[in-house]
Motif scaffolding. Structure first.
Motif, PDB file in Angstrom:
ATOM      1  N   GLN A  45     -25.804 119.474  57.770  1.00 14.73           N
ATOM      2  CA  GLN A  45     -26.529 120.040  56.640  1.00 14.73           C
ATOM      3  C   GLN A  45     -25.600 120.603  55.566  1.00 14.73           C
ATOM      4  OE1 GLN A  45     -29.731 119.771  56.376  1.00 14.73           O
ATOM      5  NE2 GLN A  45     -30.253 119.110  58.442  1.00 14.73           N
ATOM      6  N   MET A 317     -32.247 120.351  50.971  1.00 11.62           N
ATOM      7  CA  MET A 317     -31.577 120.406  52.270  1.00 11.62           C
ATOM      8  C   MET A 317     -31.397 121.864  52.675  1.00 11.62           C
ATOM      9  SD  MET A 317     -30.913 117.213  53.107  1.00 11.62           S
ATOM     10  CE  MET A 317     -29.561 117.285  54.287  1.00 11.62           C
ATOM     11  N   GLY A 319     -30.296 124.439  56.134  1.00 13.16           N
ATOM     12  CA  GLY A 319     -29.800 124.552  57.498  1.00 13.16           C
ATOM     13  C   GLY A 319     -29.320 125.965  57.760  1.00 13.16           C
TER      14      GLY A 319
END
Length: 405
Positions: A45, A317, A319
């Motif tokens: 990530q 994205m 993470g």
């Protein structure tokens, strides 16, 4: 396999780098265990930014080792890692940030790092979408760039195996076993494996393994995220990365588009004990909240990116990165248990420093000392902490918020 000299827990970029550096130094019976596949959590990530110089000199030494290790890995694996050496433009507009960038520039010159102050004409040519104040300080560091962290992780792993290390996937380590304060092995869902040394490189899950032994790692799982804008005529894969200290933001090219990351005023943190084994089942960002941080930062971002309103953001994205209160890694042997070493607290810079992290731990474990100065990364530097406390989580969230400054 029921015995190994050294067991590494975690198949991310840090665990695989440690495996490579240990095996390269001739350590036999190195065994890396990963419960899923390689690079399935924080490593895959990451934005993959790689800087040679930053506001943290101790980190820079580790990061420069990563630049050195790339050609080693390419030679061993016979595969190109495709490091994008586009350089970084750092922008500072207020007095404090300009003073900091001036110090960084002077240090770069003294340490032989390529750095050049650039003007408005240079910016217009290389980053036509960027707008900065007339009196801004802008410095280009030409040898920096970005890399695919997934490919880098696999290159470390493949190179480690070429030197004899073993990597076993689908093996869940449930506990580290110690007798009289000395590591004797690890318990897994496939049986007990005895060993003399253990490296905990399990990212945000590391406290699950260390806390039962009386070692609370001073770090908190913290959300890291970025957005990807669709290709536009004013973007290019050849454009440099950009770090804007006052806006708390960074950009880098992405297949004709643009990656945009922003620092939150209050980063989202999590209690490690709430994390599931499989991160894909965990909502780092609640559904519908993908744009909240970008909306919060809109005024800051639009000051340098006036085309923000019309940008077509196609991907988001998110993470977990493990952050410490001072933004430094956790590297070295834990005092609580002899033979238990830690490679954790990546603070969003694990990819960049992975070569130095692996190399320094390999030295420490084989020679009882390291040529790197690891004092800033001592896992025991905060004393006793409660990683589940709200107060401690706030300290780590603040470290995340300071990262781009």
């Amino acid at each position: 396999m029921d015995h190994a000299s050294t067991v590494i827990i975690g198949g991310g970029v840090l665990g695989c780098s440690v495996a490579y550096h240990l095996a390269k130094r001739g350590v036999e019976d190195v065994l890396l265990l990963e419960r899923q596949d390689l690079a399935t959590a924080a490593s895959c990530q990451a934005a993959g930014l790689m800087f040679q110089i930053s506001s943290k000199p101790a980190v820079d030494v580790l990061s420069r080792r990563t630049f050195e290790v790339l050609p080693e890995l390419e030679k061993i694996t016979g595969e190109q890692l495709d490091f994008k050496a586009v350089g970084t433009l750092r922008v500072a507009e207020n007095l404090e940030s300009k003073a900091s960038l001036e110090r960084l520039y002077n240090r770069a010159v003294s340490e032989g790092i390529a750095a050049q102050k650039v003007n408005a004409a240079w910016i217009s040519k290389h980053l036509p979408w960027l707008r900065v104040k007339e009196d801004a300080l802008t410095v280009h560091f030409s040898d920096e760039g970005y890399i695919d962290p997934y490919r880098l992780t696999y290159a470390y792993a493949k190179s480690a195996k070429s030197f004899g290390a073993q990597i076993k996937l689908g093996v869940n380590v449930s506990a580290i076993k110690a007798i009289n304060g000395v590591v004797v092995g690890v318990e897994t869902d496939q049986g007990f494996i005895s060993c003399e040394k253990v490296i905990v490189a399990a990212g945000s899950w590391s406290n699950f393994l260390t806390l039962p032994l009386g070692c609370a790692l001073p770090m908190i799982p913290t959300r890291s995220h970025f957005w990807i804008a669709a290709p536009e005529s004013y973007f290019s894969d050849q454009q440099p990365m950009m770090v804007h200290a006052d806006a708390g933001a960074y950009t880098r090219p992405e297949v004709g588009g643009l990656v945009l990351g922003v620092q939150e005023q209050s980063s989202r943190t999590f209690d490690y004990s709430d994390l599931p084994n499989d991160i894909t089942s965990f909502a780092v960002t609640e559904e519908g909240g993908e744009w909240d941080a970008l909306i919060e930062a809109e005024q800051r971002v639009s000051s340098f990116f006036p085309k923000l309103e019309g940008a077509r953001f196609e991907s988001y994205m998110a993470g977990l990165s493990a952050y410490t209160p001072d933004g430094h890694f956790l590297l070295g042997e834990a005092k609580a248990v002899k033979g238990m070493f830690v490679a954790a607290g990546c603070c969003g810079s694990g990819v960049m420093a992975s070569g130095g992290i692996g190399g320094s731990l390999a030295e420490l474990m084989t020679e009882d000392k390291s040529s790197y100065d690891l004092n800033a990364f001592d896992p025991n530097r905060f004393g006793q902490v409660d990683p589940s406390s709200k107060k401690f989580q706030i300290l780590c969230a603040q470290a995340r918020a300071r990262k781009a400054k």
